[in-house]
Design a protein around this motif. Sequence first.
Motif, PDB file in Angstrom:
ATOM      1  N   VAL A 375       8.147   1.901   5.811  1.00  0.00           N
ATOM      2  CA  VAL A 375       8.649   0.364   5.943  1.00  0.00           C
ATOM      3  C   VAL A 375       8.428  -0.490   4.814  1.00  0.00           C
ATOM      4  O   VAL A 375       9.117  -1.106   3.961  1.00  0.00           O
ATOM      5  N   LEU A 376       7.367  -0.196   4.037  1.00  0.00           N
ATOM      6  CA  LEU A 376       6.655  -0.988   2.887  1.00  0.00           C
ATOM      7  C   LEU A 376       7.472  -0.437   1.441  1.00  0.00           C
ATOM      8  O   LEU A 376       7.827  -1.276   0.840  1.00  0.00           O
ATOM      9  N   LEU A 377       8.058   0.620   1.614  1.00  0.00           N
ATOM     10  CA  LEU A 377       8.855   1.304   0.695  1.00  0.00           C
ATOM     11  C   LEU A 377      10.378   0.799   0.551  1.00  0.00           C
ATOM     12  O   LEU A 377      10.854   0.389  -0.467  1.00  0.00           O
ATOM     13  N   ILE A 378      10.902   0.879   1.797  1.00  0.00           N
ATOM     14  CA  ILE A 378      12.288   0.260   1.841  1.00  0.00           C
ATOM     15  C   ILE A 378      12.316  -0.940   2.057  1.00  0.00           C
ATOM     16  O   ILE A 378      13.310  -1.629   1.346  1.00  0.00           O
ATOM     17  N   ARG A 379      11.738  -2.001   2.852  1.00  0.00           N
ATOM     18  CA  ARG A 379      11.864  -3.317   3.104  1.00  0.00           C
ATOM     19  C   ARG A 379      11.068  -4.086   1.749  1.00  0.00           C
ATOM     20  O   ARG A 379      11.810  -4.994   1.491  1.00  0.00           O
ATOM     21  N   CYS A 380      10.052  -3.660   1.464  1.00  0.00           N
ATOM     22  CA  CYS A 380       9.277  -4.375   0.469  1.00  0.00           C
ATOM     23  C   CYS A 380       9.007  -3.764  -1.006  1.00  0.00           C
ATOM     24  O   CYS A 380       8.590  -4.190  -1.867  1.00  0.00           O
ATOM     25  N   GLN A 381       9.983  -2.639  -1.275  1.00  0.00           N
ATOM     26  CA  GLN A 381       9.972  -2.202  -2.612  1.00  0.00           C
ATOM     27  C   GLN A 381       8.696  -1.763  -3.149  1.00  0.00           C
ATOM     28  O   GLN A 381       8.464  -1.908  -4.175  1.00  0.00           O
ATOM     29  N   VAL A 382       7.822  -1.450  -2.226  1.00  0.00           N
ATOM     30  CA  VAL A 382       6.227  -1.187  -2.688  1.00  0.00           C
ATOM     31  C   VAL A 382       6.390  -0.150  -3.760  1.00  0.00           C
ATOM     32  O   VAL A 382       6.931   1.091  -3.371  1.00  0.00           O
ATOM     33  N   ASN A 383       5.535  -0.044  -5.033  1.00  0.00           N
ATOM     34  CA  ASN A 383       5.689   0.969  -5.643  1.00  0.00           C
ATOM     35  C   ASN A 383       4.852   2.350  -4.922  1.00  0.00           C
ATOM     36  O   ASN A 383       3.745   2.220  -4.314  1.00  0.00           O
ATOM     37  N   SER A 384       5.150   3.391  -5.098  1.00  0.00           N
ATOM     38  CA  SER A 384       4.801   4.586  -4.663  1.00  0.00           C
ATOM     39  C   SER A 384       3.209   4.734  -4.915  1.00  0.00           C
ATOM     40  O   SER A 384       2.592   5.518  -4.262  1.00  0.00           O
ATOM     41  N   ALA A 385       2.889   4.372  -6.193  1.00  0.00           N
ATOM     42  CA  ALA A 385       1.362   4.597  -6.512  1.00  0.00           C
ATOM     43  C   ALA A 385       0.556   3.736  -5.547  1.00  0.00           C
ATOM     44  O   ALA A 385      -0.526   4.262  -5.275  1.00  0.00           O
ATOM     45  N   TRP A 386       0.987   2.626  -4.945  1.00  0.00           N
ATOM     46  CA  TRP A 386       0.201   1.877  -3.957  1.00  0.00           C
ATOM     47  C   TRP A 386       0.005   2.608  -2.772  1.00  0.00           C
ATOM     48  O   TRP A 386      -0.618   2.801  -2.042  1.00  0.00           O
ATOM     49  N   LEU A 387       1.482   3.352  -2.402  1.00  0.00           N
ATOM     50  CA  LEU A 387       1.156   4.000  -0.929  1.00  0.00           C
ATOM     51  C   LEU A 387       0.261   5.124  -1.018  1.00  0.00           C
ATOM     52  O   LEU A 387      -0.505   5.391   0.051  1.00  0.00           O
ATOM     53  N   VAL A 388       0.606   5.926  -2.185  1.00  0.00           N
ATOM     54  CA  VAL A 388      -0.428   6.981  -2.256  1.00  0.00           C
ATOM     55  C   VAL A 388      -2.109   6.550  -2.386  1.00  0.00           C
ATOM     56  O   VAL A 388      -2.816   7.228  -1.433  1.00  0.00           O
ATOM     57  N   GLY A 389      -2.236   5.508  -2.972  1.00  0.00           N
ATOM     58  CA  GLY A 389      -3.689   5.027  -3.149  1.00  0.00           C
ATOM     59  C   GLY A 389      -4.042   4.327  -1.735  1.00  0.00           C
ATOM     60  O   GLY A 389      -5.210   4.709  -1.214  1.00  0.00           O
ATOM     61  N   GLY A 390      -3.214   3.828  -1.067  1.00  0.00           N
ATOM     62  CA  GLY A 390      -3.551   3.231   0.263  1.00  0.00           C
ATOM     63  C   GLY A 390      -3.631   4.373   1.311  1.00  0.00           C
ATOM     64  O   GLY A 390      -4.616   4.432   2.210  1.00  0.00           O
ATOM     65  N   GLY A 391      -2.767   5.403   1.207  1.00  0.00           N
ATOM     66  CA  GLY A 391      -3.033   6.708   2.026  1.00  0.00           C
ATOM     67  C   GLY A 391      -4.410   7.274   1.925  1.00  0.00           C
ATOM     68  O   GLY A 391      -5.051   7.724   2.672  1.00  0.00           O
ATOM     69  N   ALA A 392      -4.830   7.488   0.582  1.00  0.00           N
ATOM     70  CA  ALA A 392      -6.011   8.109   0.162  1.00  0.00           C
ATOM     71  C   ALA A 392      -7.265   7.545   0.877  1.00  0.00           C
ATOM     72  O   ALA A 392      -8.203   7.959   1.708  1.00  0.00           O
ATOM     73  N   ILE A 393      -7.076   6.041   0.820  1.00  0.00           N
ATOM     74  CA  ILE A 393      -8.318   5.111   1.557  1.00  0.00           C
ATOM     75  C   ILE A 393      -8.207   5.297   2.727  1.00  0.00           C
ATOM     76  O   ILE A 393      -9.304   5.446   3.538  1.00  0.00           O
ATOM     77  N   ILE A 394      -7.161   5.361   3.561  1.00  0.00           N
ATOM     78  CA  ILE A 394      -7.038   5.374   5.054  1.00  0.00           C
ATOM     79  C   ILE A 394      -7.724   6.779   5.406  1.00  0.00           C
ATOM     80  O   ILE A 394      -8.644   7.161   6.303  1.00  0.00           O
ATOM     81  N   GLY A 395      -7.340   7.779   4.666  1.00  0.00           N
ATOM     82  CA  GLY A 395      -7.879   9.254   4.764  1.00  0.00           C
ATOM     83  C   GLY A 395      -9.508   9.320   4.617  1.00  0.00           C
ATOM     84  O   GLY A 395      -9.959   9.925   5.417  1.00  0.00           O
ATOM     85  N   LEU A 396      -9.902   8.708   3.625  1.00  0.00           N
ATOM     86  CA  LEU A 396     -11.321   8.689   3.475  1.00  0.00           C
ATOM     87  C   LEU A 396     -12.113   7.871   4.511  1.00  0.00           C
ATOM     88  O   LEU A 396     -13.275   8.258   5.031  1.00  0.00           O
ATOM     89  N   LEU A 397     -11.586   6.703   4.941  1.00  0.00           N
ATOM     90  CA  LEU A 397     -12.110   5.852   6.025  1.00  0.00           C
ATOM     91  C   LEU A 397     -12.200   6.651   7.204  1.00  0.00           C
ATOM     92  O   LEU A 397     -13.102   6.461   8.160  1.00  0.00           O
ATOM     93  N   THR A 398     -11.103   7.061   7.607  1.00  0.00           N
ATOM     94  CA  THR A 398     -10.976   8.171   8.847  1.00  0.00           C
ATOM     95  C   THR A 398     -12.046   9.223   9.065  1.00  0.00           C
ATOM     96  O   THR A 398     -12.694   9.213   9.942  1.00  0.00           O
ATOM     97  N   SER A 399     -12.302   9.801   7.612  1.00  0.00           N
ATOM     98  CA  SER A 399     -13.199  10.921   7.741  1.00  0.00           C
ATOM     99  C   SER A 399     -14.857  10.428   7.940  1.00  0.00           C
ATOM    100  O   SER A 399     -15.686  10.947   8.493  1.00  0.00           O
ATOM    101  N   LEU A 400     -14.857   9.142   7.425  1.00  0.00           N
ATOM    102  CA  LEU A 400     -16.300   8.490   7.530  1.00  0.00           C
ATOM    103  C   LEU A 400     -16.687   8.081   8.849  1.00  0.00           C
ATOM    104  O   LEU A 400     -17.891   8.035   9.326  1.00  0.00           O
ATOM    105  N   PHE A 401     -15.643   7.711   9.754  1.00  0.00           N
ATOM    106  CA  PHE A 401     -15.787   7.007  11.032  1.00  0.00           C
ATOM    107  C   PHE A 401     -15.485   8.357  12.022  1.00  0.00           C
ATOM    108  O   PHE A 401     -15.877   7.783  13.315  1.00  0.00           O
ATOM    109  N   ASN A 402     -15.338   9.397  11.773  1.00  0.00           N
ATOM    110  CA  ASN A 402     -15.135  10.430  12.859  1.00  0.00           C
ATOM    111  C   ASN A 402     -16.545  11.145  12.803  1.00  0.00           C
ATOM    112  O   ASN A 402     -17.004  11.545  11.852  1.00  0.00           O
TER     113      ASN A 402
END
Length: 402
Positions: A375-402
């Motif tokens: 959705v962010l890529l198609i609708r908001c034209q968000v750069n792929s660099a931000w998507l990769v960085g955001g995914g990495a942060i979510i993955g890191l936070l998921t591991s910390l709270f598991n």
Amino acid sequence: MQKSVPYRLGELAKLFLKLGFIGFGGPVAHIAMIEDEVVKRRRWLTQEHFLDLLGATNLIPGPNSTEMAIHVGYVYGGWLGLIVAGISFIFPAVLITGIFAWVYVTYSTLPQFAPLLYGIKPAVFAIILNALWSLTKKAVKTRQLLVIAFGVALLVLVFKLNEIIALLIGGLLGMIWLRTGKTGELPGESANFLIASLGAGATWQATTAVATSVTTASTVNVTLWQLWWFFLKVGSVLFGGGYLLVAFLQGELVGQYGWLTQQQLLDAIAIGQFTPGPVLSTATFIGYVIAGVPGAIVATGGIFLPSFFFTAILNPLIPFLRSSKWTSAFLDSVNVSAVALMVVVTLQLGIATLTLTKAPFVDFLAVIIAIISAVLLIRCQVNSAWLVGGGAIIGLLTSLFN
């Protein structure tokens, strides 16, 4: 206003350094990111030109995404652009892999990046889907080309045919089908047959080299010349990407020459999988393990040099391939076949990324990351660099709270 050459070179270096640092997900993801940047955002190439380069790149040995970067550099910045774009895209992977190699040799351990990759992969999957949709719309120009795409996908999925052979079959049969019954030209002197022969010959060499490797290990002192020659040979005949690379390394470095242990090879492959950029940067790791910094330099140079050479030869031929009706039909067929191969790889990536091996079988968090990224890529034209960085942060936070 016409941009100066130094300015263009600076743009190329900045772009491909960035893509080199965020280029997780393998060659299909890299190509999707390159397409998003150079076609949609910067408009350096048209979609049709990008597809022509992609189809042609699939016919030569070497890492496809690296060669696409080199192609873009040549088109936008000439011969200097070719060098700048290629080195800029490769450098981050080589640097990161080199650092990991030093850590590995010094401490005999590898860092763990599984939490980061968990969040990055769904985001990359969304990036691939977006690019694939754009490429498919441009590549599938007729019903005949759609049939060719389905046929190539069937050959790979059902009959497990080698990708490069399936690509050549799609190109040659598609060319004949598209041009049958049309007069005015003969295919006898068309360049497509020459390219197909070269591609098939190189594939045969690669297959033979793996099949004839022996399994007796020996202890030898490795010279830099031997190391450079081995990786130059691999880079010159490497169709099939990472899978064939593993076959070469296993058959020769471990089995024939005994330069690496089995465990060192497995660790080198692991490094290539969780670092960004081209997987061929595995050569940097292996070169360092065998011969330190000089070994890393010669191994890296050896495996990537053929990509620059083949791309420099092929790029000026693209307009010629388009100028003939026969070779243009061949190129259209190869383009749609290449997109079909990307679809197959994307399906496999989607299954691996969005599913679990145990109940509930669907990884809902990964699906949510993928949907939000799309959705962010198609609708908001968000750069792929931000998507990769955001995914990495979510993955890191998921591991910390598991």
